[in-house]
Design a protein around this motif. Structure first.
Motif, PDB file in Angstrom:
ATOM      1  N   ASN A  60      21.357 -10.330   8.937  1.00 41.86           N
ATOM      2  CA  ASN A  60      21.894  -9.389   9.927  1.00 41.86           C
ATOM      3  C   ASN A  60      22.598 -10.114  11.072  1.00 41.86           C
ATOM      4  O   ASN A  60      23.610  -9.641  11.577  1.00 41.86           O
ATOM      5  N   PHE A  63      26.008 -11.860   9.593  1.00 46.65           N
ATOM      6  CA  PHE A  63      27.079 -10.964   9.171  1.00 46.65           C
ATOM      7  C   PHE A  63      27.188  -9.718  10.058  1.00 46.65           C
ATOM      8  O   PHE A  63      27.700  -8.693   9.627  1.00 46.65           O
ATOM      9  N   GLU A  64      26.726  -9.851  11.284  1.00 46.22           N
ATOM     10  CA  GLU A  64      26.804  -8.732  12.227  1.00 46.22           C
ATOM     11  C   GLU A  64      28.266  -8.290  12.378  1.00 46.22           C
ATOM     12  O   GLU A  64      29.164  -9.099  12.558  1.00 46.22           O
ATOM     13  N   GLY A  65      28.489  -6.993  12.265  1.00 42.68           N
ATOM     14  CA  GLY A  65      29.826  -6.447  12.376  1.00 42.68           C
ATOM     15  C   GLY A  65      30.619  -6.491  11.079  1.00 42.68           C
ATOM     16  O   GLY A  65      31.677  -5.896  10.979  1.00 42.68           O
ATOM     17  N   GLN A  66      30.132  -7.202  10.070  1.00 46.23           N
ATOM     18  CA  GLN A  66      30.825  -7.313   8.793  1.00 46.23           C
ATOM     19  C   GLN A  66      30.219  -6.414   7.723  1.00 46.23           C
ATOM     20  O   GLN A  66      30.819  -6.221   6.673  1.00 46.23           O
ATOM     21  N   MET A  67      29.031  -5.893   7.988  1.00 43.22           N
ATOM     22  CA  MET A  67      28.358  -5.027   7.025  1.00 43.22           C
ATOM     23  C   MET A  67      28.440  -3.590   7.525  1.00 43.22           C
ATOM     24  O   MET A  67      28.467  -3.347   8.736  1.00 43.22           O
ATOM     25  N   GLN A  68      28.455  -2.653   6.587  1.00 43.50           N
ATOM     26  CA  GLN A  68      28.489  -1.247   6.976  1.00 43.50           C
ATOM     27  C   GLN A  68      27.258  -0.880   7.790  1.00 43.50           C
ATOM     28  O   GLN A  68      27.341  -0.125   8.747  1.00 43.50           O
ATOM     29  N   GLN A 105      28.926 -19.976   4.036  1.00 48.61           N
ATOM     30  CA  GLN A 105      29.037 -18.592   4.501  1.00 48.61           C
ATOM     31  C   GLN A 105      28.119 -18.331   5.696  1.00 48.61           C
ATOM     32  O   GLN A 105      28.319 -17.369   6.430  1.00 48.61           O
ATOM     33  N   GLN A 108      27.860 -19.836  10.800  1.00 45.36           N
ATOM     34  CA  GLN A 108      27.817 -19.284  12.153  1.00 45.36           C
ATOM     35  C   GLN A 108      26.401 -19.088  12.684  1.00 45.36           C
ATOM     36  O   GLN A 108      26.229 -18.787  13.865  1.00 45.36           O
ATOM     37  N   ASP A 124      24.749 -13.036  -3.867  1.00 48.17           N
ATOM     38  CA  ASP A 124      25.867 -12.135  -3.624  1.00 48.17           C
ATOM     39  C   ASP A 124      27.169 -12.743  -4.143  1.00 48.17           C
ATOM     40  O   ASP A 124      27.984 -12.058  -4.766  1.00 48.17           O
TER      41      ASP A 124
END
Length: 185
Positions: A60, A63-68, A105, A108, A124
């Motif tokens: 979370n 990938f904050e902001g990248q997942m629905q 990946q 960050q 994934d």
């Protein structure tokens, strides 16, 4: 005349003490985690609550902001159940995805990603490389797994290949909307 209970002899105690010790060692060797720490067992592989929580938090964050929507612990557990099989399916299909690609990946993240987090990203990446044929084989493998899930997460549904939260039996769904009060006249 008072009857005195005699103490068992040392020779009598020794076999029972050895038996108790052997039992404790055997039970202790069965698992490095207690059932309270276990989120799921998949064909003998243990996934712990801590692994689920750390992977959920790290994915979370990364990938904050990248997942629905952010991952929930139940979704993360579903993915951790499937991950090794996805990675293996991609290898069998001639499209292996490396841990180093998964780590890239996660660059960050401020912290070192946990092995489970890396495994989820690697799975994934692997999933995206599956063909229809290798994907079907994967689905059949996943449906045949022996999965037991800690009830706190729900139940594993092999038809949907996911952990679905349970609705406690004390929650009764409403059959009709609650009646509206008529405004005073």
């Amino acid at each position: 005349m008072a009857v005195r209970a005699s103490k068992p002899s040392k020779a009598f105690k020794a076999p029972y003490a050895a038996l108790a010790l052997a039992g404790a060692l055997t039970l202790g060797a069965c698992s490095g985690t207690t059932s309270a720490q276990t989120a799921a067992k998949v064909d003998g592989r243990v996934i712990t609550n801590e692994q689920v929580q750390v992977a959920t938090d790290q994915i979370n964050t990364a990938f904050e902001g990248q997942m629905q929507q952010p991952l929930t612990p139940s979704t993360t557990l579903s993915l951790l159940i499937q991950a090794p099989y996805m990675i293996e399916a991609a290898k069998k299909a001639g499209q292996p995805q490396s841990e180093s690609a998964a780590r890239a990946q996660l660059a960050q993240l401020q912290e070192t990603p946990a092995p489970e987090t890396v495994q989820l990203v690697q799975a994934d990446l692997s999933r995206m490389k599956l063909t229809q044929e290798s994907g079907q084989a994967l689905v059949e493998t996943l449906r045949g797994l022996d999965v037991s899930v800690n009830p706190r997460y729900g139940e594993y549904d092999p038809a949907n290949l996911a952990v679905t939260p349970d609705t406690p039996n004390w929650i009764v769904p409403s059959e009709s909307p609650s009646p509206q009060l008529a405004p005073p006249q």
